[in-house]
Design an enzyme around this catalytic site. Structure first.
Site, PDB file in Angstrom:
ATOM      1  N   GLU A 196      -2.854  -2.418 -12.448  1.00  0.00           N
ATOM      2  CA  GLU A 196      -2.959  -2.067 -11.027  1.00  0.00           C
ATOM      3  C   GLU A 196      -3.977  -0.975 -10.730  1.00  0.00           C
ATOM      4  O   GLU A 196      -3.636   0.191 -10.513  1.00  0.00           O
ATOM      5  CB  GLU A 196      -1.582  -1.677 -10.473  1.00  0.00           C
ATOM      6  CG  GLU A 196      -0.581  -2.809 -10.567  1.00  0.00           C
ATOM      7  CD  GLU A 196       0.607  -2.627  -9.647  1.00  0.00           C
ATOM      8  OE1 GLU A 196       0.806  -1.515  -9.133  1.00  0.00           O
ATOM      9  OE2 GLU A 196       1.335  -3.603  -9.426  1.00  0.00           O
ATOM     10  N   GLU A 385       3.545  -9.464 -12.861  1.00  0.00           N
ATOM     11  CA  GLU A 385       4.731  -8.834 -12.285  1.00  0.00           C
ATOM     12  C   GLU A 385       5.075  -9.529 -10.988  1.00  0.00           C
ATOM     13  O   GLU A 385       4.183  -9.862 -10.211  1.00  0.00           O
ATOM     14  CB  GLU A 385       4.512  -7.346 -11.936  1.00  0.00           C
ATOM     15  CG  GLU A 385       4.439  -6.422 -13.103  1.00  0.00           C
ATOM     16  CD  GLU A 385       4.244  -4.954 -12.683  1.00  0.00           C
ATOM     17  OE1 GLU A 385       4.657  -4.570 -11.569  1.00  0.00           O
ATOM     18  OE2 GLU A 385       3.657  -4.215 -13.485  1.00  0.00           O
TER      19      GLU A 385
HETATM   20  C1  GBH Z   1       4.196  -2.142  -9.646  1.00  0.00           C
HETATM   21  O1  GBH Z   1       3.750  -1.365  -8.620  1.00  0.00           O
HETATM   22  C2  GBH Z   1       4.044  -1.374 -10.909  1.00  0.00           C
HETATM   23  O2  GBH Z   1       3.143  -1.977 -11.809  1.00  0.00           O
HETATM   24  C3  GBH Z   1       5.335  -1.091 -11.577  1.00  0.00           C
HETATM   25  O3  GBH Z   1       5.149  -0.062 -12.496  1.00  0.00           O
HETATM   26  C4  GBH Z   1       6.368  -0.771 -10.524  1.00  0.00           C
HETATM   27  O4  GBH Z   1       7.555  -0.305 -11.062  1.00  0.00           O
HETATM   28  C5  GBH Z   1       6.614  -2.032  -9.748  1.00  0.00           C
HETATM   29  O5  GBH Z   1       5.438  -2.599  -9.292  1.00  0.00           O
HETATM   30  C6  GBH Z   1       7.562  -1.885  -8.576  1.00  0.00           C
HETATM   31  O6  GBH Z   1       7.040  -1.010  -7.638  1.00  0.00           O
HETATM   32  O7  GBH Z   1       5.351   4.380  -0.804  1.00  0.00           O
HETATM   33  O8  GBH Z   1       4.707   2.750   0.831  1.00  0.00           O
HETATM   34  O9  GBH Z   1       3.131   4.394   0.108  1.00  0.00           O
HETATM   35  C7  GBH Z   1       3.741  -1.953  -7.381  1.00  0.00           C
HETATM   36  C8  GBH Z   1       2.861  -1.148  -6.513  1.00  0.00           C
HETATM   37  C9  GBH Z   1       3.299   1.134  -5.999  1.00  0.00           C
HETATM   38  C10 GBH Z   1       3.374  -0.610  -4.344  1.00  0.00           C
HETATM   39  C11 GBH Z   1       3.987   2.074  -5.035  1.00  0.00           C
HETATM   40  C12 GBH Z   1       4.033   0.328  -3.399  1.00  0.00           C
HETATM   41  C13 GBH Z   1       4.340   2.605  -2.763  1.00  0.00           C
HETATM   42  C14 GBH Z   1       3.663   2.476  -1.445  1.00  0.00           C
HETATM   43  N1  GBH Z   1       3.625  -0.248  -5.699  1.00  0.00           N
HETATM   44  N2  GBH Z   1       3.689   1.684  -3.671  1.00  0.00           N
HETATM   45  S1  GBH Z   1       4.257   3.587  -0.259  1.00  0.00           S
END
Ligand code: GBH
Length: 478
Positions: A196, A385
């Site tokens: 990512e 994922e």
């Molecule tokens: C993935 O991230 C990761 O690869 C994994 O490690 C993670 O545990 C999994 O998915 C579940 O999240 O708070 O609204 O500003 C996904 C990407 C990262 C998207 C955190 C949402 C928060 C956005 N995510 N993000 S926000």
């Protein structure tokens, strides 16, 4: 590419004709109007990442990472949670292998902790770190599970000066990746460089909600992005240079995904254009070997500084592209806007799961593989994922997460369409094998299909684990 194969058409038409002619499907039979079987050699798996499950933060010479620093900084992670212990998988990996075996998966996507191998990010390797992953991998193989290894899932050695702001970090990453490919590729056949790009660049250096928690101006952010894609490209080369023959290399990207509001030619084209443009600094650059003019023009003086040879390294040919896909945005064609498309806002009652960002849009598991195929023609695709957070109350010793099953069943039904239409999708990794450290959300959000009681470290299969096991056994959506 976009047509059903003959077998699919035959079955679908056959069922439809039988029903139209007043036929019924025998009670108790498993017949369905559409054949939801997956290809015979389709790989089912689960995914995790080192910092989210391992714990043992100070054991066997592991060096501190940006996430150790960040999670120990008050106010950065929910409840002040850290990955110090997490699921304690560093010690319980054999038990976790048995969870996988019980599901019947053939594959497991895991990541390596860079700072267990090079505690300071580079320099002298730590043999105890290598030994640990040798044990984990041998244990998986002894149980018939094929490990897919990600080199970097966000836990950056804290000792690297400037972190991803420093170009040298890309080189250090390639050296570490090449070193580990040399150690593991007699047994590991699939490597992913980074996980990512957008998260360890933008979320970490623009929004500041992930480690190291910076809010840099645009020029700084673009430079970090450039170092991210460069690190990926250099690592592809280093892995190839050091690995045994037969090893395949890709990355796990959370490409921003768009879905057409209606399946008509104009909206389909609009969403495809949106994907190419909106990922200009990441997957588009990797697959095309250049930054789009529109991106460079938009950034102006803040555009990344690129050295000779960078773009060729970034575009090193890949054996596969893996996509982390959770949620889409809906796009409509908009001839009145300069870009020709509009990304629609989510609405207050758009369905979502337990994480506020996780809007439900199962069609994305069809359109993601289709658009990436049409845009760039990768040799192979994986879903590295997909999954969701849910409430997961533990009642009478059980977690009946019917909401997660609903989410997964719908997403996989749409993913089935992608395989049926012939897009080169080879496998699917469910996030996650078990509840774990969900980054800035700490332990407040659960994504596992096994419930983890973090006080006792007991793992309890949820309803979704039983459902996934059934799906794998029948190799079809159930
Ligand atoms: C993935 O991230 C990761 O690869 C994994 O490690 C993670 O545990 C999994 O998915 C579940 O999240 O708070 O609204 O500003 C996904 C990407 C990262 C998207 C955190 C949402 C928060 C956005 N995510 N993000 S926000």
């Amino acid at each position: 590419m976009t047509n059903y194969n003959r077998r699919e058409i035959g079955k679908a038409l056959g069922a439809a004709t039988a029903l139209a002619a007043g036929g019924t499907i025998a009670a108790g039979a498993q017949a369905a109007p559409i054949d939801l079987d997956f290809p015979k050699d389709f790989k089912w798996g689960c995914a995790t990442a080192a910092y989210q499950i391992e714990g043992a933060a100070k054991e066997d010479g592991r060096g501190p990472t940006n996430w150790d620093v960040f999670s120990h900084t008050p106010g950065k992670v929910a409840n002040g949670d850290t990955g110090d212990v997490a699921c304690d998988s560093y010690h319980r990996y054999a038990e976790d292998t048995q969870l996988l075996k019980n599901l019947g998966v053939s594959t497991y996507r895991m990541s390596l902790a860079w700072s267990r191998i090079f505690p300071e990010g580079r320099g002298k390797p730590n043999p105890k770190g290598v030994d640990h992953y040798n044990r984990v991998i041998d244990n998986l193989l002894e149980n018939g599970i094929d490990p897919y290894v990600t080199m970097f899932h966000w836990d950056l050695p804290a000792a690297l000066p400037g972190g991803w702001q420093n170009r040298d970090t890309a080189k250090a990453f390639a050296d570490y990746s090449g070193f580990m490919a040399g150690k593991l590729s007699d047994r590991v056949k699939h490597f992913m460089t980074v996980n990512e790009l957008r998260c360890f660049t933008d979320l970490s250096h623009m929004q500041g909600i992930h480690a190291p928690g910076l809010k840099l101006p645009p020029a700084g952010v673009n430079q970090v992005r450039h170092h991210g894609v460069l690190a990926h490209g250099l690592a592809v080369q280093a892995i190839r240079a050091n690995a045994k023959p037969g090893v395949v290399v890709g990355l796990a990207d959370n490409t921003t995904m768009r879905v057409p509001v209606i399946e008509t030619a104009e909206h389909i084209e609009a969403a495809k254009k949106a994907i190419r443009e909106d990922n200009a600094m990441f997957l588009t650059a990797i697959m095309e070997g250049k930054y789009l003019d529109s991106y460079l023009a938009e950034q102006g003086a803040a555009a990344p500084k690129v050295q000779a040879g960078d773009m060729a390294a970034i575009a090193s040919p890949l054996d596969f592209v893996a996509l982390n896909i959770y949620t889409p945005d809906y796009v409509r064609a908009d001839p009145s806007s300069p870009k020709g498309y509009e990304v629609l806002p989510h609405l207050s009652f758009s369905p979502r799961m337990a994480s506020p960002w996780l809007y439900v849009g199962p069609e994305v598991l069809y359109w993601g593989p289709r658009y990436v195929s049409e845009l760039w023609g990768p040799k192979a695709l994986y879903i590295s994922e997909n999954g969701c957070s849910a409430d997961d109350p533990l009642v009478h010793g059980r977690v009946d997460d019917s909401d997660r099953v609903m989410y997964l069943r719908n997403y996989l039904t749409h993913m089935h369409r992608a395989t049926a239409e012939g897009y080169p999708l080879k496998g699917y990794f469910l996030w996650s094998l078990m509840d774990n450290f969900e980054w800035a959300d700490g332990y407040t959000k659960r994504f596992g299909i096994h419930y983890v009681d973090f006080a006792t470290q007991k793992r309890i299969p949820k309803l979704s684990a039983a459902w996934y096991k059934e799906l794998i056994a029948r190799n079809r959506v159930v």
